[in-house]
Design a protein around this motif. Structure first.
Motif, PDB file in Angstrom:
ATOM      1  N   SER B  53       0.828  -1.204   0.000  1.00 42.25           N
ATOM      2  CA  SER B  53       0.000   0.000   0.000  1.00 42.25           C
ATOM      3  C   SER B  53       0.858   1.248   0.000  1.00 42.25           C
ATOM      4  N   ASP B 168      -5.914  -0.639  -4.700  1.00 41.02           N
ATOM      5  CA  ASP B 168      -5.406  -1.240  -3.467  1.00 41.02           C
ATOM      6  C   ASP B 168      -6.356  -2.338  -2.996  1.00 41.02           C
ATOM      7  N   GLU B 169      -5.933  -3.558  -3.120  1.00 39.74           N
ATOM      8  CA  GLU B 169      -6.741  -4.718  -2.701  1.00 39.74           C
ATOM      9  C   GLU B 169      -8.207  -4.561  -3.086  1.00 39.74           C
TER      10      GLU B 169
HETATM   11 MG   LIG Z   1      -2.290  -2.474   2.353  1.00 41.24          MG
END
Ligand SMILES: [Mg+2]
Ligand SMILES: Nc1ncnc2c1ncn2[C@@H]1O[C@H](COP(=O)(O)OP(=O)(O)OP(=O)(O)O)[C@@H](O)[C@H]1O
Lengths: 271, 368
Positions: B53, B168-169
């Protein structure tokens, strides 16, 4: 069993809160010349009287104006302070957060006397300027709390998302932060209005003849006489409060917010 | 038609050089250098807390690195704030504007840029088509399912035609089945829009399904970059071998026996493929579980190890066995068999082709 006890307890507490109000409203509905509970004859005579008494009407209008000014000033201050304290947390911001809560703990009498001396030293006229300033000081902690709570409920990623889409700070504030803060800020405004409308101690110290709030008027009047007029005027104050809360609750969900409801759920009002 | 040289430069869309980021005491990124090609999906893969991240936020301009530089489309953007980078960012929790409709969410970036309302309508329409959100444009985010919210976030990020899309994810808040569905959906959207895309994930399967290439991060360092095939077949470190897929790893000193090179592990000689390296060096050998065959009879060719079955798991596609042998516990995956070959406690022989095993190149580096 425990459940029932709790129920009884809740009802007792509610009754304790409502009883004095009920008594005042009942007394005000008398057609007689003196206070008696319960009244023998019912009527709206004292309400008519209250509306024809010029000084009361004047005080009522002044109270509404002052409370409205307090609501606007406190809301703007509350929102901006919350933003400063949370979004730009700086050294000592925690201390300041605690500090601005102080009026919650101080007796209003102390604040009032302090303000009077301050105004005298600065040459500020006590009413309406000083009166409004005093009210703002005592309602500010409530408003700030609501704003802080509302701000804590906003996901910082939402603002970041707006920035990555190219928005400037001002644009993000206008289109994202402010709309998301609408319900806590409006709730705070209504709270500020009601608290100011109710405030007596500070008003007594900062009122001048001709620019007196309704509670001060009632206070002075009750010192000299005790007829159902006071009850009628007090009932009107209760009605104003109920109307304000009802309006606020319909549009913002004030009760929901005060009882810990989710801020995010309340944003329908923006459309 | 661009000149060849230009086209080549163009191929390297994003160039990260020597990026380092330290939080108080944690080194979240240490000297990360990376090139992402135009139009590809690049997956940043690694365990929790490895800095994925942080790296994505550095690329998006949400976090300023301590040192290093970032170049996007030939422009140095290291010092450019996130408002001016023209990146599309999709947050893990989507971060939609809950007080706006789907349409207004998607239009936000274009309104910031003061596009004409006709143009905005056209673009919103196109994105609703692309992300299959038609009929949902007047809804508020809370009236949408998790999968729909994710697609709104992607549409909103694509609306300004960003140089690069960062996610992000994006699938972590969805249930397993939807995850797989939306994964291929995202793949389609990316291919249709052609936008250079970086996806952060801790899920190897996801990275394999989506990524044209994968960058593997471990404790703030980029340990390997490659296609899924490269990462699986030729991991450069023990960490890569363990993190990507299941693995059997053996370490030992090299020796030559009867002209065959091998390593000695727990006193047993295991032949290693090709590469006539020196004797008495420490090497690590990788054998993927599906390269090991399991049978009740001893096969003729080396290496063969006898063992006892400790676990048998039915996988739908075949069986998975854990077998204790003289060289340790081995995992065996047998995807083609119609029936199980051994039960728990059964005596079996394990065997693999030497060419199916792989010597990790940087064992020495990692060990020292
Ligand atoms: Mg992360
Ligand atoms: N604001 C911060 N302050 C201090 N340390 C941080 C901060 N943000 C991240 N870290 C640390 O930096 C490291 C990398 O964090 P990062 O969020 O990039 O990891 P990640 O790979 O995205 O993990 P996950 O898969 O759990 O999201 C972690 O050790 C984390 O604890």
């Amino acid at each position: 069993m425990r459940f029932n006890l709790l129920r009884v307890y809740s009802w007792l507490m509610a009754a304790l809160i409502v009883m004095p109000i009920a008594v005042v409203v009942t007394v005000s509905l008398t057609a007689e010349g003196s206070v008696r509970f319960p009244p023998q004859h019912w009527g709206l005579r004292w309400f008519l009287e209250a509306f024809t008494e010029r000084s009361f009407v004047q005080a009522f209008l002044f109270s509404v104006e002052a409370a409205a000014a307090v609501a606007v000033i406190a809301s703007v201050l509350g929102l901006t302070s919350a933003l400063a304290l949370v979004r730009y947390s700086f050294r000592g911001s925690k201390f300041i957060q605690g500090f601005v809560m102080a009026p919650l703990l101080l007796p209003h009498l102390v604040i009032a006397i302090g303000l009077l001396q301050l105004f005298a030293a600065l040459g500020i006229t006590t009413s309406p300027g000083g009166l409004i300033a005093g009210h703002v000081a005592v309602v500010f902690p409530f408003v700030l709390r609501l704003s802080l709570g509302g701000l804590a409920g906003i996901d910082p990623n939402v603002e970041k998302a707006a920035y990555t889409l190219g928005a400037t700070r001002l644009y993000v504030f206008r289109r994202v932060t402010l709309p998301l803060m609408a319900s806590p800020v409006l709730s705070g405004a209504v709270m500020a209005f009601l608290l100011s409308f109710d405030e007596t101690v500070i008003s007594i110290f900062t009122s001048v003849p001709g620019r007196t709030t309704l509670p001060v008027m009632i206070f002075n009047y009750a010192e000299q006489r005790s007829d159902p007029l006071i009850a009628a005027v007090s009932s009107i104050m209760v009605i104003v409060a109920i109307i304000a809360i009802a309006i606020a609750d319909r549009s913002v969900g004030l009760l929901n917010l005060l009882s810990g409801g989710q801020v995010g759920e309340l944003n329908e009002l923006n459309h | 038609m661009p000149a060849t040289l230009e086209a080549n430069q163009d191929l390297n869309h994003l160039q990260i050089a020597g990026v380092t980021k330290t939080y108080e005491s944690v080194r979240a990124l240490s000297n990360v250098s990376l090139v992402v090609k135009r139009g590809e999906i690049f997956c940043l893969l690694g365990p929790s807390g490895c800095g994925k991240s942080t790296l994505l936020n550095v690329i998006g301009g949400l976090i300023t690195p301590d040192s290093g530089s970032i170049e996007l489309g030939g422009r140095d953007i290291t010092a450019i704030p996130m408002q001016k980078r023209n990146v599309g960012f999709v947050f893990q929790n989507y971060a939609l504007f809950v007080h706006m409709t789907v349409r207004d969410n998607i239009a936000f970036g274009m309104e910031v840029r003061r596009r004409s309302s006709a143009e905005i309508s056209r673009q919103v329409e196109a994105l609703l088509n692309l992300t299959r959100l038609h009929g949902k444009e007047e809804r508020y985010p809370r009236q949408l399912s998790g999968g729909e919210q994710q697609r709104v976030a992607i549409a909103r990020a694509l609306a300004t035609e960003p140089e690069i899309l960062l996610l992000d994810e994006p699938f972590s808040n969805l249930d397993a089945k939807l995850r797989v569905e939306l994964r291929s959906e995202m793949h389609r959207v990316q291919r249709e829009s052609g936008v250079t895309t970086i996806v952060v994930t801790h899920d190897q399967e996801e990275a394999f399904a989506l990524g044209d290439r994968i960058g593997l991060l471990d404790a703030g360092s980029l340990v390997q970059v490659g296609t899924p095939e490269e990462l699986y077949a030729r991991p450069q470190t023990e960490f890569a071998a363990r993190f990507v897929g299941e693995s059997n790893l053996f370490s030992g000193q090299t020796e030559s026996r009867g002209g065959t090179m091998g390593i000695v592990c727990e006193g047993h000689f295991i032949p290693i493929p090709g590469k006539a390296g020196g004797v008495d060096e420490r090497e690590t050998l990788l054998v993927r579980p599906e390269r090991v065959s399991i049978s009740a009879e001893r096969s003729a060719s080396d290496p063969v190890f006898a063992g006892t079955v400790r676990e048998v798991t039915y996988r739908g596609v075949g069986w998975r066995y854990a077998v204790d042998t003289a060289i340790g516990r081995l995992l065996v995956v047998d995807p083609t068999a119609r029936s199980r070959r051994a039960d728990v406690g059964g005596a079996v022989y394990l065997n693999w082709k030497v060419d199916d095993s792989f010597v990790l190149p940087s064992t020495a580096e990692v060990r020292m």
